[in-house]
Design an enzyme around this catalytic site. Structure first.
Site, short mmCIF file in Angstrom:
data_model
loop_
_atom_site.label_atom_id
_atom_site.label_comp_id
_atom_site.label_asym_id
_atom_site.label_seq_id
_atom_site.Cartn_x
_atom_site.Cartn_y
_atom_site.Cartn_z
N PRO A 146 115.22 -32.53 -6.45
CA PRO A 146 113.85 -32.40 -5.94
C PRO A 146 113.54 -33.15 -4.65
CG PRO A 146 113.96 -34.01 -7.70
CD PRO A 146 115.34 -33.44 -7.58
N ASP B 108 118.44 -25.26 2.73
CA ASP B 108 117.01 -25.01 2.87
C ASP B 108 116.26 -26.20 3.45
OD1 ASP B 108 117.03 -22.49 1.85
OD2 ASP B 108 116.68 -23.12 -0.21
N LYS C 129 112.78 -23.15 6.63
CA LYS C 129 111.62 -22.88 7.46
C LYS C 129 111.42 -24.06 8.37
CE LYS C 129 108.69 -20.83 4.31
NZ LYS C 129 107.50 -20.90 3.51
N GLY D 266 116.86 -26.33 -2.85
CA GLY D 266 116.01 -27.39 -3.42
C GLY D 266 115.84 -27.24 -4.92
N GLY D 267 115.79 -28.37 -5.63
CA GLY D 267 115.55 -28.34 -7.07
C GLY D 267 116.65 -27.62 -7.80
N ASP D 268 116.27 -26.67 -8.67
CA ASP D 268 117.22 -25.83 -9.38
C ASP D 268 117.27 -24.47 -8.69
OD1 ASP D 268 118.69 -25.35 -12.18
OD2 ASP D 268 117.59 -23.56 -11.57
N MET E 225 104.34 -24.20 -5.74
CA MET E 225 103.85 -23.42 -4.59
C MET E 225 102.34 -23.17 -4.72
SD MET E 225 106.98 -20.70 -4.28
CE MET E 225 107.26 -20.49 -6.03
N1 SAH Z 1 113.81 -24.40 -6.91
C1 SAH Z 1 112.85 -25.42 -6.63
C2 SAH Z 1 111.46 -24.84 -6.39
C3 SAH Z 1 111.40 -23.99 -5.17
S1 SAH Z 1 109.80 -23.39 -4.86
C4 SAH Z 1 112.84 -26.45 -7.76
O1 SAH Z 1 113.45 -26.23 -8.78
O2 SAH Z 1 112.26 -27.50 -7.57
C5 SAH Z 1 109.14 -24.64 -3.80
C6 SAH Z 1 108.08 -25.41 -4.52
O3 SAH Z 1 108.69 -26.42 -5.31
C7 SAH Z 1 107.12 -26.17 -3.64
O4 SAH Z 1 106.11 -25.35 -3.16
C8 SAH Z 1 106.60 -27.21 -4.58
O5 SAH Z 1 105.64 -26.68 -5.47
C9 SAH Z 1 107.83 -27.52 -5.40
N2 SAH Z 1 108.53 -28.71 -4.87
C10 SAH Z 1 109.73 -28.75 -4.31
N3 SAH Z 1 110.06 -30.02 -4.00
C11 SAH Z 1 109.03 -30.78 -4.39
C12 SAH Z 1 108.76 -32.17 -4.36
N4 SAH Z 1 109.63 -33.05 -3.85
N5 SAH Z 1 107.60 -32.62 -4.86
C13 SAH Z 1 106.70 -31.77 -5.38
N6 SAH Z 1 106.90 -30.45 -5.44
C14 SAH Z 1 108.04 -29.96 -4.96
#
Ligand code: SAH
Length: 535
Positions: free
Chosen positions: A31, A54, A75, A109-111, A192
């Protein structure tokens, strides 16, 4: 060599892959906190031939892919995002370019499969005959609330969690069944959702969710810039707007958001909300930067000095002369690395040091010696500085006359202080200086972003690990037209000579209690704790 390619590179003719493709790994980067990538993800990144990444991916993670070709499809402000269909194509192109046996990491990002369009990318790869693997990641949907002190489920408050997108559909509407969500009754996490916060909260209220339901918005979760806005469902959108919350952020709605203020562990870290500038050479900043980040600080790295090893043949020739010395003195971990380099360049191994005793200025240098050459230091002074190293060496080498050749090889920087040789001279111990490396101050211009932050006074503290970092900082800022001590007055220093240099340059200094990175980090905590309540 690193190579950065633009995501807008010309398209290759579309068509099926004909074997000979690299494996593509869709890797979850976590994250934001770079420490939250998985072991598998990190391993793949470290050996990737190409990385396609990304915007929300931590830059430290991209840096791990040393020597790979990096493609930024994130972006960028003011420019258009790379469209998804183009990203899909880039993945296939990279897999073909890298070729069989190679590895392309698609770092997301994230999963990768949670609102990341990872599924579409995997389908596209499959359609084009490219093998792929998926490495799940820590999602912001759960991690951002965790760092804000919110467990997404808890026996006391919620038996389920629902992760929902707040992104509008093509027709501008939200694709959310508010009635069903309210009915389900668990914790709701919206991603989002910054642009649609007001509509989401209104939708939940209209579907019957109580106005006083606890809610929280976590912006930039798991990073030093994390901010949390808390409140009741009815007011959270207004509060967030007032606080100017920006993407990325998650909205959490449900009793868990009001469970227990004591759970906000991240907000209690001692350096939370502080920005610290690290001036060490780039390749050695990571250790300190990581420690400060773990204490909650936002860390900016700007190397004010860089060190360069002497030529291999010079290092090798010094190593061949080592046998004529009873002692070898190392004054930095970099010196230990240069020694190892010289040993290898001479075609030798650790036995080149057989019969030679080694003195290391401190534990980090001793650890580097052990790591590089499997040699344990025979002597480390109690206080890690040149004066104590010199005094100890003088005592040991002088006492061994007769049994050992009491000659000392000083294997160190060409700018090393005179304190060490003077101590040996005074004790009548012969020595030889080897210029194993040299330091260059102010090797890079100050980035515009750093100049702005200094001018705005948003940096709380600078760390200096040697007098040369102080000199380099002053030089770099003067070249950028800024006054170093005016822009930033507080410094934490390693060692008294460093402190003297920083004080002479006008800084208010705190000194680390010993010359190690953990002690330096502790001194930062002290320096900033002392300043609480100051003007
Ligand atoms: N695949 C990602 C999400 C992608 S969509 C995941 O699993 O985290 C992108 C959205 O993820 C952002 O609009 C926001 O809502 C959230 N996000 C990603 N990084 C974040 C962070 N560090 N803190 C809070 N929200 C986050």
């Amino acid at each position: 060599m690193d190579e950065t390619r633009s995501a807008g590179a010309p398209r290759e003719a579309a068509g099926e892959a004909r074997g000979g493709c690299a494996l593509v790994a869709l890797v979850g980067a976590g994250p934001g906190d770079p420490g939250l990538i998985t072991v598998r993800g990190r391993e793949l990144l470290c050996r990737a031939d190409a990385v396609v990444y990304d915007r929300l991916v931590a830059p430290e993670l991209v840096e791990l892919a040393v020597g790979s070709c990096r493609v930024d499809v994130g972006k960028r402000q003011g420019s258009h995002p790379v469209p998804q269909h183009r990203i899909n194509e880039i993945l296939v192109e990279e897999a073909r370019r890298v070729g069989a046996g190679g590895l392309v990491v698609r770092l997301k990002g994230g999963d990768p499969y949670l609102f990341g369009r990872g599924g579409e990318e995997a389908s596209h790869l499959a359609q084009h005959g490219v093998s792929f693997e998926v490495v799940p990641g820590v999602t912001s949907a759960f991690a951002a609330p965790s760092y804000a002190g919110i467990p997404v489920t808890d026996r006391r408050a919620a038996a389920s969690v629902h992760v929902v997108t707040g992104h509008r559909q093509q027709n501008g509407a939200l694709d959310i069944d508010f009635g069903a969500l309210v009915q389900a009754g668990g914790t709701l996490v919206f991603l989002m959702a910054v642009a649609t916060l007001g509509e989401i909260c209104a939708g939940l209220l209209a579907a019957g969710m109580p106005a006083d339901t606890p809610a929280a918005v976590v912006e930039q979760g798991t990073t030093a810039r994390q901010r949390t806005v808390r409140g009741a469902l009815a007011g959270i959108a207004r509060k967030s707007r007032q606080a100017n919350v920006q993407s990325p952020a998650v909205l959490v709605v449900g009793a868990v958001a009001g469970l227990d203020p004591e759970l906000a562990w991240y907000d209690r870290l001692p350096l939370r909300g502080k920005t610290i500038l690290v001036t060490r050479p780039r390749d050695r900043a990571a250790d300190l930067a990581e420690k400060l980040a773990r204490l909650g600080a936002e860390v900016l790295c700007f190397p004010c000095v860089e060190t360069y090893a002497a030529a291999d043949e010079d290092l090798a020739s010094a190593v061949r002369r080592i046998g004529s010395c009873g002692w070898l003195a190392l004054t930095s971990p970099f010196g230990a690395r240069c020694l190892a380099r010289g040993v290898r360049a001479a075609g030798l191994d650790a036995r080149a040091l057989a019969g030679v005793r080694v003195a290391a200025i401190g534990p980090a240098t001793a650890a580097a010696l052990e790591r590089e050459l499997f040699v344990r230091a025979d002597y480390v002074p109690e206080v890690y500085d040149s004066a104590h190293l010199g005094a100890g060496l003088a005592r040991l080498a002088a006492g061994e006359k007769g049994s050992f050749p009491a000659r000392v090889m000083l294997f160190r920087s060409s700018e090393g202080s005179s304190v060490l040789p003077r101590a040996l001279e005074e004790a009548g111990v012969a020595y030889e200086e080897v210029e194993a490396y040299r330091s260059v101050t102010a090797p890079e211009p100050v980035p515009a972003e750093l100049v702005e932050k200094l001018a705005a006074g948003t940096i709380d503290l600078v760390t200096f690990t040697s007098a040369s970092t102080v000199k380099g900082f002053a030089q770099a800022l003067t070249a950028a037209g800024a006054d170093p001590a005016h822009a930033l007055r507080k410094a934490v220093c390693l060692g008294l000579p460093t402190r003297a240099a920083a004080e002479a340059a006008g800084f208010m200094c705190t000194t680390a209690s010993a010359a190690t990175m953990p002690d330096l980090a502790d001194a930062c905590v002290r320096a900033l704790a002392d300043s609480k309540g100051e003007q």
